[in-house]
Design a protein around this motif. Structure first.
Motif, mmCIF file in Angstrom:
data_model
loop_
_atom_site.group_PDB
_atom_site.id
_atom_site.type_symbol
_atom_site.label_atom_id
_atom_site.label_comp_id
_atom_site.label_asym_id
_atom_site.label_seq_id
_atom_site.Cartn_x
_atom_site.Cartn_y
_atom_site.Cartn_z
ATOM 1 N N LYS A 1 -68.945 46.748 -107.563
ATOM 2 C CA LYS A 1 -68.000 47.692 -106.960
ATOM 3 C C LYS A 1 -66.865 47.992 -107.944
ATOM 4 O O LYS A 1 -66.389 49.139 -108.037
ATOM 5 C CB LYS A 1 -67.445 47.083 -105.673
ATOM 6 C CG LYS A 1 -66.487 47.996 -104.936
ATOM 7 C CD LYS A 1 -66.006 47.336 -103.636
ATOM 8 C CE LYS A 1 -65.004 48.236 -102.911
ATOM 9 N NZ LYS A 1 -64.514 47.603 -101.662
ATOM 10 N N GLU A 2 -66.436 46.928 -108.695
ATOM 11 C CA GLU A 2 -65.361 47.101 -109.676
ATOM 12 C C GLU A 2 -65.806 48.051 -110.790
ATOM 13 O O GLU A 2 -65.017 48.914 -111.237
ATOM 14 C CB GLU A 2 -64.973 45.747 -110.258
ATOM 15 C CG GLU A 2 -63.813 45.833 -111.236
ATOM 16 C CD GLU A 2 -63.486 44.483 -111.840
ATOM 17 O OE1 GLU A 2 -62.590 44.445 -112.712
ATOM 18 O OE2 GLU A 2 -64.108 43.467 -111.463
ATOM 19 N N LYS A 3 -67.043 47.951 -111.242
ATOM 20 C CA LYS A 3 -67.548 48.856 -112.284
ATOM 21 C C LYS A 3 -67.557 50.302 -111.802
ATOM 22 O O LYS A 3 -67.167 51.222 -112.523
ATOM 23 C CB LYS A 3 -68.960 48.437 -112.680
ATOM 24 C CG LYS A 3 -69.006 47.150 -113.483
ATOM 25 C CD LYS A 3 -70.453 46.815 -113.831
ATOM 26 C CE LYS A 3 -70.540 45.505 -114.603
ATOM 27 N NZ LYS A 3 -71.926 45.159 -114.940
ATOM 28 N N SER A 4 -68.031 50.480 -110.579
ATOM 29 C CA SER A 4 -68.110 51.838 -110.016
ATOM 30 C C SER A 4 -66.717 52.436 -109.854
ATOM 31 O O SER A 4 -66.482 53.607 -110.165
ATOM 32 C CB SER A 4 -68.840 51.785 -108.670
ATOM 33 O OG SER A 4 -68.852 53.049 -108.068
ATOM 34 N N LEU A 5 -65.774 51.602 -109.363
ATOM 35 C CA LEU A 5 -64.407 52.082 -109.136
ATOM 36 C C LEU A 5 -63.702 52.349 -110.469
ATOM 37 O O LEU A 5 -62.869 53.273 -110.567
ATOM 38 C CB LEU A 5 -63.635 51.046 -108.317
ATOM 39 C CG LEU A 5 -62.227 51.446 -107.874
ATOM 40 C CD1 LEU A 5 -62.261 52.705 -106.995
ATOM 41 C CD2 LEU A 5 -61.557 50.302 -107.106
ATOM 42 N N ALA A 6 -64.036 51.579 -111.513
ATOM 43 C CA ALA A 6 -63.407 51.763 -112.816
ATOM 44 C C ALA A 6 -63.757 53.122 -113.402
ATOM 45 O O ALA A 6 -62.944 53.733 -114.120
ATOM 46 C CB ALA A 6 -63.849 50.657 -113.763
ATOM 47 N N ALA B 1 -58.785 49.591 -111.069
ATOM 48 C CA ALA B 1 -59.886 49.034 -110.268
ATOM 49 C C ALA B 1 -59.695 47.535 -110.067
ATOM 50 O O ALA B 1 -59.872 47.004 -108.963
ATOM 51 C CB ALA B 1 -61.228 49.318 -110.953
ATOM 52 N N LYS B 2 -59.294 46.830 -111.149
ATOM 53 C CA LYS B 2 -59.062 45.376 -111.051
ATOM 54 C C LYS B 2 -57.906 45.088 -110.119
ATOM 55 O O LYS B 2 -57.932 44.132 -109.331
ATOM 56 C CB LYS B 2 -58.787 44.810 -112.449
ATOM 57 C CG LYS B 2 -58.635 43.304 -112.464
ATOM 58 C CD LYS B 2 -58.430 42.807 -113.878
ATOM 59 C CE LYS B 2 -58.294 41.284 -113.868
ATOM 60 N NZ LYS B 2 -58.060 40.736 -115.242
ATOM 61 N N LYS B 3 -56.855 45.918 -110.220
ATOM 62 C CA LYS B 3 -55.681 45.709 -109.378
ATOM 63 C C LYS B 3 -56.017 45.905 -107.906
ATOM 64 O O LYS B 3 -55.553 45.135 -107.052
ATOM 65 C CB LYS B 3 -54.607 46.708 -109.817
ATOM 66 C CG LYS B 3 -53.302 46.559 -109.060
ATOM 67 C CD LYS B 3 -52.275 47.561 -109.587
ATOM 68 C CE LYS B 3 -50.971 47.438 -108.792
ATOM 69 N NZ LYS B 3 -49.961 48.427 -109.280
ATOM 70 N N GLN B 4 -56.833 46.886 -107.580
ATOM 71 C CA GLN B 4 -57.192 47.150 -106.185
ATOM 72 C C GLN B 4 -58.101 46.062 -105.602
ATOM 73 O O GLN B 4 -57.972 45.700 -104.436
ATOM 74 C CB GLN B 4 -57.883 48.524 -106.074
ATOM 75 C CG GLN B 4 -56.976 49.698 -106.338
ATOM 76 C CD GLN B 4 -57.687 51.022 -106.165
ATOM 77 O OE1 GLN B 4 -58.785 51.097 -105.572
ATOM 78 N NE2 GLN B 4 -57.086 52.099 -106.700
ATOM 79 N N LEU B 5 -58.993 45.511 -106.440
ATOM 80 C CA LEU B 5 -59.982 44.529 -105.928
ATOM 81 C C LEU B 5 -59.548 43.073 -106.110
ATOM 82 O O LEU B 5 -60.243 42.152 -105.660
ATOM 83 C CB LEU B 5 -61.330 44.735 -106.632
ATOM 84 C CG LEU B 5 -61.986 46.096 -106.408
ATOM 85 C CD1 LEU B 5 -63.290 46.189 -107.183
ATOM 86 C CD2 LEU B 5 -62.257 46.317 -104.916
ATOM 87 N N ASP B 6 -58.382 42.856 -106.772
ATOM 88 C CA ASP B 6 -57.931 41.490 -107.031
ATOM 89 C C ASP B 6 -57.756 40.643 -105.752
ATOM 90 O O ASP B 6 -58.152 39.463 -105.727
ATOM 91 C CB ASP B 6 -56.629 41.529 -107.821
ATOM 92 C CG ASP B 6 -56.251 40.165 -108.352
ATOM 93 O OD1 ASP B 6 -57.095 39.542 -109.050
ATOM 94 O OD2 ASP B 6 -55.139 39.682 -108.049
#
Length: 375
Positions: A127-132, A140-145
């Motif tokens: 999901k992080e790759k797709s959002l990035a 993306a990292k900040k949102q999924l942290d």
């Protein structure tokens, strides 16, 4: 005629009187005959005799253990030889089996939870790759942290729970292994009693299995506090039993307890007789001995070279021992100081010299100053 008869009787009587006087002068005028001896220098030792009981040096007595479980099966029979490590009996504990199943399920559940969290982490990374691609890597990292932190925390707690459950299972495995009773020695099964586990009252007295090493026998006895000062490890012992009257065994003292026996026997004055357990290892062929035999242990103590005298020469008036020696044809009383006694001999420490002729046999009426004749 009568006068001649009386004369004859008078003559015969006179002859008899003269003979009697002659015999008296010959025997008693010189004093009674006595037999003498001299002191000798010999090796002498004192024998300490104490009662004891024959026991097995190595044995294993297995009693029922209700706290562990009930007897499931006995795997040995009486008279069977067993090696150290042989399983001799198995117990069963349904409650323990149930607890083990519960731990297995807990471990399985914890592993499933950890696997599920690993899948969630994998999905979150995708999901992080797709959002990035849409908002950039940092955003993306900040949102999924927060989701990452939540899953990592849950996984950490799941691993701690799994570790605790595994530790509990190891303890349970140890308790389960205790359900297998093994022999701790090489020996022979002396008794097997399945009924001993049928009731708690019987189980306190009756063992399930008794294993012993018949080749090694010991004898256990008790020493007084005074005797402990004369006995040391390594001293030789001779053992005898009324059960086998024509045989004796040798042994060696291997242990004298530093502490007295806990159960003491009260004396008349109210105090207790202090006694110390002593252990003797029996040497040689002890097949004719059985555990439980009552024996007498003869311990040789105070072995030394000394001046000794036969006990037959010794007199005692209750105050001091004495002997009679022949001095200038008369019995002379000599007070003496004695030491240890060994059989029919006693040590003479003071009062006599090697040249003294000591009376060993004489009349009961022997007195100081009486004329005597040496045989």
């Amino acid at each position: 005629m009568k006068k001649k008869t009386w004369i004859m009787i008078s003559v015969i009587s006179l002859v008899i009187i003269m003979i009697s006087v002659s015999v008296y002068r010959e025997v008693y005028a010189k004093g009674p005959s006595v037999e003498t001896t001299e002191m000798k220098e010999e090796e002498i030792s004192s024998l300490l005799m104490i009662p004891g009981t024959v026991k097995l040096e190595e044995e294993q007595i297995i009693y029922p253990s209700p706290e562990k479980g009930e007897l499931k099966e006995l795997l040995v029979s009486e008279g069977q030889e067993v090696k150290k490590g042989t399983v001799v009996a198995r117990l069963q504990n349904p409650q323990l089996d149930l607890e083990m199943e519960q731990y297995k399920l807990s471990i399985e559940s914890a592993n499933l939870k950890i696997n599920q969290l690993d899948k969630q982490l994998k999905q979150l990374k995708e999901k992080e790759k797709s959002l990035a691609n849409q908002v950039g890597k940092e955003e993306a990292k900040k949102q999924l942290d927060p989701e990452y932190q939540q899953i990592e925390m849950e996984k950490k707690l799941a691993n701690i729970e799994l570790k605790q459950t595994n530790l509990q299972k190891e303890m349970m495995d140890k308790r389960l292994s205790d359900l297998e009773i093994i022999s701790t020695i090489d020996g022979v099964v002396l008794s097997v009693n399945k009924l001993a586990s049928s009731s708690l009252e019987v189980s306190m007295a009756e063992p399930i299995v008794h294993i012993g090493k018949l080749d090694n026998m010991i004898a256990m006895g008790l020493l007084s506090e005074y005797d402990t000062m004369k006995v040391n490890s390594g001293q030789k012992v001779v053992l005898r039993s009324d059960a086998v009257p024509d045989q004796e065994w040798t042994g060696e003292i291997i242990k004298i307890s530093l502490l007295p026996e806990q159960t003491q026997t009260p004396l008349q004055g109210g105090s207790q007789a202090v006694q110390y357990p002593v252990t003797t290892k029996i040497s040689g062929d002890s097949k004719s001995l059985k555990p439980g035999f009552q024996i007498i242990m003869e311990i040789e103590t105070d072995k030394k070279i000394a001046h000794v005298l036969s006990l037959n020469a010794l007199h005692d008036d209750g105050e001091q021992p004495y002997v009679f020696i022949v001095q200038d044809g008369k019995a002379s009383k000599k007070n003496i100081k004695t030491g240890i006694t060994s059989g029919e001999k006693i040590e003479i420490m003071e009062g006599l010299s090697k040249e003294d002729k000591i009376i060993i046999k004489g009349p009961d009426s022997l007195k100081d100053g009486m004329d005597v004749t040496i045989k």
